[in-house]
Design a protein around this motif. Structure first.
Motif, PDB file in Angstrom:
ATOM      1  N   THR A   1     -16.781 -13.472 -20.531  1.00  0.00           N
ATOM      2  CA  THR A   1     -17.499 -14.682 -20.127  1.00  0.00           C
ATOM      3  C   THR A   1     -19.008 -14.534 -20.251  1.00  0.00           C
ATOM      4  O   THR A   1     -19.719 -15.543 -20.309  1.00  0.00           O
ATOM      5  CB  THR A   1     -17.154 -15.059 -18.673  1.00  0.00           C
ATOM      6  OG1 THR A   1     -17.463 -13.956 -17.808  1.00  0.00           O
ATOM      7  CG2 THR A   1     -15.684 -15.419 -18.541  1.00  0.00           C
ATOM      8  N   LEU A   2     -19.507 -13.299 -20.313  1.00  0.00           N
ATOM      9  CA  LEU A   2     -20.953 -13.112 -20.487  1.00  0.00           C
ATOM     10  C   LEU A   2     -21.420 -13.591 -21.858  1.00  0.00           C
ATOM     11  O   LEU A   2     -22.629 -13.697 -22.091  1.00  0.00           O
ATOM     12  CB  LEU A   2     -21.330 -11.642 -20.282  1.00  0.00           C
ATOM     13  CG  LEU A   2     -21.198 -11.128 -18.844  1.00  0.00           C
ATOM     14  CD1 LEU A   2     -21.482  -9.634 -18.789  1.00  0.00           C
ATOM     15  CD2 LEU A   2     -22.150 -11.876 -17.920  1.00  0.00           C
ATOM     16  N   ASN A   3     -20.492 -13.895 -22.758  1.00  0.00           N
ATOM     17  CA  ASN A   3     -20.890 -14.474 -24.040  1.00  0.00           C
ATOM     18  C   ASN A   3     -21.600 -15.811 -23.870  1.00  0.00           C
ATOM     19  O   ASN A   3     -22.272 -16.282 -24.796  1.00  0.00           O
ATOM     20  CB  ASN A   3     -19.673 -14.656 -24.945  1.00  0.00           C
ATOM     21  CG  ASN A   3     -19.220 -13.354 -25.568  1.00  0.00           C
ATOM     22  OD1 ASN A   3     -20.005 -12.455 -25.790  1.00  0.00           O
ATOM     23  ND2 ASN A   3     -17.926 -13.264 -25.838  1.00  0.00           N
ATOM     24  N   LYS A   4     -21.452 -16.440 -22.720  1.00  0.00           N
ATOM     25  CA  LYS A   4     -22.178 -17.684 -22.464  1.00  0.00           C
ATOM     26  C   LYS A   4     -23.690 -17.496 -22.581  1.00  0.00           C
ATOM     27  O   LYS A   4     -24.413 -18.454 -22.847  1.00  0.00           O
ATOM     28  CB  LYS A   4     -21.849 -18.213 -21.063  1.00  0.00           C
ATOM     29  CG  LYS A   4     -20.532 -18.940 -20.940  1.00  0.00           C
ATOM     30  CD  LYS A   4     -20.424 -19.551 -19.558  1.00  0.00           C
ATOM     31  CE  LYS A   4     -19.095 -20.267 -19.361  1.00  0.00           C
ATOM     32  NZ  LYS A   4     -18.994 -20.858 -18.010  1.00  0.00           N
ATOM     33  N   LEU A   5     -24.141 -16.275 -22.379  1.00  0.00           N
ATOM     34  CA  LEU A   5     -25.582 -16.023 -22.466  1.00  0.00           C
ATOM     35  C   LEU A   5     -26.126 -16.309 -23.857  1.00  0.00           C
ATOM     36  O   LEU A   5     -27.336 -16.513 -24.027  1.00  0.00           O
ATOM     37  CB  LEU A   5     -25.893 -14.576 -22.059  1.00  0.00           C
ATOM     38  CG  LEU A   5     -25.431 -14.146 -20.660  1.00  0.00           C
ATOM     39  CD1 LEU A   5     -25.905 -12.735 -20.368  1.00  0.00           C
ATOM     40  CD2 LEU A   5     -25.917 -15.120 -19.594  1.00  0.00           C
ATOM     41  N   TYR A   6     -25.246 -16.323 -24.861  1.00  0.00           N
ATOM     42  CA  TYR A   6     -25.693 -16.651 -26.214  1.00  0.00           C
ATOM     43  C   TYR A   6     -26.264 -18.062 -26.291  1.00  0.00           C
ATOM     44  O   TYR A   6     -26.964 -18.403 -27.258  1.00  0.00           O
ATOM     45  CB  TYR A   6     -24.544 -16.515 -27.207  1.00  0.00           C
ATOM     46  CG  TYR A   6     -24.361 -15.116 -27.747  1.00  0.00           C
ATOM     47  CD1 TYR A   6     -25.320 -14.538 -28.579  1.00  0.00           C
ATOM     48  CD2 TYR A   6     -23.233 -14.377 -27.425  1.00  0.00           C
ATOM     49  CE1 TYR A   6     -25.151 -13.254 -29.073  1.00  0.00           C
ATOM     50  CE2 TYR A   6     -23.051 -13.097 -27.924  1.00  0.00           C
ATOM     51  CZ  TYR A   6     -24.014 -12.539 -28.742  1.00  0.00           C
ATOM     52  OH  TYR A   6     -23.852 -11.270 -29.233  1.00  0.00           O
TER      53      TYR A   6
ATOM     54  N   LEU B   1     -20.937 -25.824 -21.314  1.00  0.00           N
ATOM     55  CA  LEU B   1     -19.762 -26.370 -20.636  1.00  0.00           C
ATOM     56  C   LEU B   1     -18.595 -25.400 -20.679  1.00  0.00           C
ATOM     57  O   LEU B   1     -18.424 -24.656 -21.646  1.00  0.00           O
ATOM     58  CB  LEU B   1     -19.318 -27.671 -21.329  1.00  0.00           C
ATOM     59  CG  LEU B   1     -20.349 -28.787 -21.439  1.00  0.00           C
ATOM     60  CD1 LEU B   1     -19.889 -29.808 -22.464  1.00  0.00           C
ATOM     61  CD2 LEU B   1     -20.567 -29.442 -20.089  1.00  0.00           C
ATOM     62  N   ASP B   2     -17.769 -25.430 -19.646  1.00  0.00           N
ATOM     63  CA  ASP B   2     -16.436 -24.845 -19.714  1.00  0.00           C
ATOM     64  C   ASP B   2     -15.506 -25.862 -20.350  1.00  0.00           C
ATOM     65  O   ASP B   2     -15.757 -27.078 -20.311  1.00  0.00           O
ATOM     66  CB  ASP B   2     -15.925 -24.473 -18.324  1.00  0.00           C
ATOM     67  CG  ASP B   2     -16.526 -23.167 -17.822  1.00  0.00           C
ATOM     68  OD1 ASP B   2     -17.143 -22.452 -18.635  1.00  0.00           O
ATOM     69  OD2 ASP B   2     -16.388 -22.867 -16.620  1.00  0.00           O
ATOM     70  N   SER B   3     -14.409 -25.381 -20.901  1.00  0.00           N
ATOM     71  CA  SER B   3     -13.501 -26.283 -21.622  1.00  0.00           C
ATOM     72  C   SER B   3     -12.639 -27.129 -20.697  1.00  0.00           C
ATOM     73  O   SER B   3     -11.918 -28.014 -21.167  1.00  0.00           O
ATOM     74  CB  SER B   3     -12.599 -25.485 -22.562  1.00  0.00           C
ATOM     75  OG  SER B   3     -11.916 -24.469 -21.866  1.00  0.00           O
TER      76      SER B   3
END
Length: 453
Positions: A103-108, A121-123
């Protein structure tokens, strides 16, 4: 940029990578981000992973969310960007949940510097109305579903490579992260957000600077609906529904409704926008198979019974009775559980539940014929499930409390009946063995019951 400022279109940004699987098998995984882009370089983004057993489920979820935005004036397109999965340094924490590993990929999202603002957003979000005013928010904005911790199912950010590199540095040095996921990291990175002012979009369409709290209407937790069976969110526009429930009760699963009333709303969004063409052939094949099983067991009942019972055995009656009881109990359990796992998970509930009931009935008919059980005793649970579905789906409850009490009362009344049916089933096995015609190994059996067909 405020509402009505220019035409919008969809772009899906896919972050395609190779990494270790979360389940420690070393499987190949990929991540994807779906992004909607505006002429002034604003974007909606959603992370999606590929290479896992639940790929298709989250693909469908992301597409339904994107289409819910598309209905508000945005077109659906795709853009793909390759990245490497960020290593999660919190895997060794005692409270770490492996499903949060990537989930840390959100930092991209902070690296998407070609856009002025990004709404991440989350899906499991569904949009009810246009939220373009969010692009007027500052460098970071999020909603507090929890009174003390903001939720990262939706947040606004201003992309910046400096911020992104600093976040990577904080990961490397082991910044405090209570849950080891993106939410814990961002809550630690923006610790003063709770003290920041509430976001109110300027009427002139200008962008704000700084960090802001977003009104609760931008992340309406579905559990708020279940309390009153209607939306009553006073803070800001009721714009976005989120489903931060247990993983196996996400709204795209067919069993989510009527257990969770809003599950049907999600599937209606999918039916109107995407349809179910990929699942329908499997549903049709299973339905035909179950109908065939029912027909065969009805026609072959005498033969099945003789084949199962008319053999000479040297074991004692007590051992035989115990064995039959165990086998019968497990067979009944299998009849109710196997169909559940065979149905495509993301099919519409109005297809999934009838298919499950048909499958459970067909497998139960095999158990009834093999063990010569009374049909009503075996199918009491089947009838109870139908009744429970009607109780949960009843649309005219005053509120969620009344609904919960009705479900509890129904379960309380059904439990003795189901228990009684189980006792009757076990008793019928004992009677079956004690009857002269089925007393296995006895010399006085008639030729009719000693012959194998």
């Amino acid at each position: 940029m405020g509402r009505g400022c220019g035409r919008w279109w969809w772009v899906a940004v896919a972050l395609v990578v190779v990494a270790a699987a979360a389940a420690a098998e070393g499987a190949r995984e990929e991540a994807a981000v779906a992004v909607a882009v505006a002429p002034r370089r604003h974007a909606y983004a959603a992370m999606m992973y590929m290479g896992t057993p639940r790929d298709y489920e989250f693909y469908v979820a992301t597409r339904v969310m994107m289409r819910s935005l598309g209905r508000l004036g945005k077109d659906d397109g795709v853009k793909v960007v390759s990245v490497e999965n960020l290593k999660n340094p919190y895997e060794k924490q005692g409270n770490f949940n492996m499903r949060f590993k990537l989930t840390l990929n959100k930092l991209y999202a902070w690296s998407l510097v070609s856009y002025d603002r990004v709404v991440m957003l989350d899906s499991d979000n569904i949009f009810l109305q246009n939220t373009d005013e969010l692009f007027q928010c500052g460098q970071f904005c999020a909603v507090f579903i929890n009174p003390c911790i903001f939720h990262t199912g939706l947040f606004v950010l201003q992309p910046s490579m400096d911020v992104f590199k600093n976040m990577l540095h904080e990961l490397a040095v082991g910044r405090d992260n209570p849950d080891g996921a993106d939410q814990g990291f961002l809550a630690s990175y923006f610790p003063d957000l709770l003290d920041r002012p509430m976001f109110h979009p300027p009427v002139n369409g200008t962008k704000l600077e700084g960090t802001y709290r977003l009104p609760l209407g931008y992340q309406m937790d579905a559990s708020y609906y279940y309390l009153k069976l209607r939306w009553s969110i006073p803070c800001g526009p009721n714009s976005v529904i989120t489903f931060p429930s247990a993983p196996w009760f996400k709204p795209w699963y067919w069993w989510s409704w009527p257990v969770l009333p809003l599950g049907l709303s999600w599937h209606e969004q999918r039916r109107e926008n995407l349809g179910y063409s990929s699942e329908l052939p499997v549903v049709l094949i299973q339905a035909l198979f179950y109908i065939g099983v029912i027909a065969v067991t009805r026609l072959a009942r005498p033969s099945l019974s003789k084949m199962c019972y008319n053999r000479r055995m040297e074991k004692s009656t007590i051992v035989l009775l115990t064995t039959l009881r165990v086998v019968a109990a497990w067979s009944i359990l299998a009849a109710y559980t196997i169909p559940f796992f065979l149905i495509p998970r993301t099919v519409h509930p109005l297809l999934g539940w009838p298919l499950y009931l048909l499958g459970a009935f067909s497998f139960s008919s095999i158990v009834i014929n093999v063990f010569l059980l009374h049909p009503l005793a075996v199918l009491t649970t089947w009838l109870g499930i139908i009744g429970a579905l009607f109780v949960m789906a009843f649309p005219w409850y005053l509120n969620g409390v009344v609904r919960a009490l009705a479900v509890f009362a129904y379960a309380f009344c059904c439990a003795p009946l189901i228990w009684g049916s189980l006792v009757k089933t076990m008793s019928s096995l004992q009677i079956l063995i004690e009857r002269d015609a089925f007393r296995l190994g006895e010399p006085n059996q008639t030729a009719e019951f000693t012959k194998l067909y």
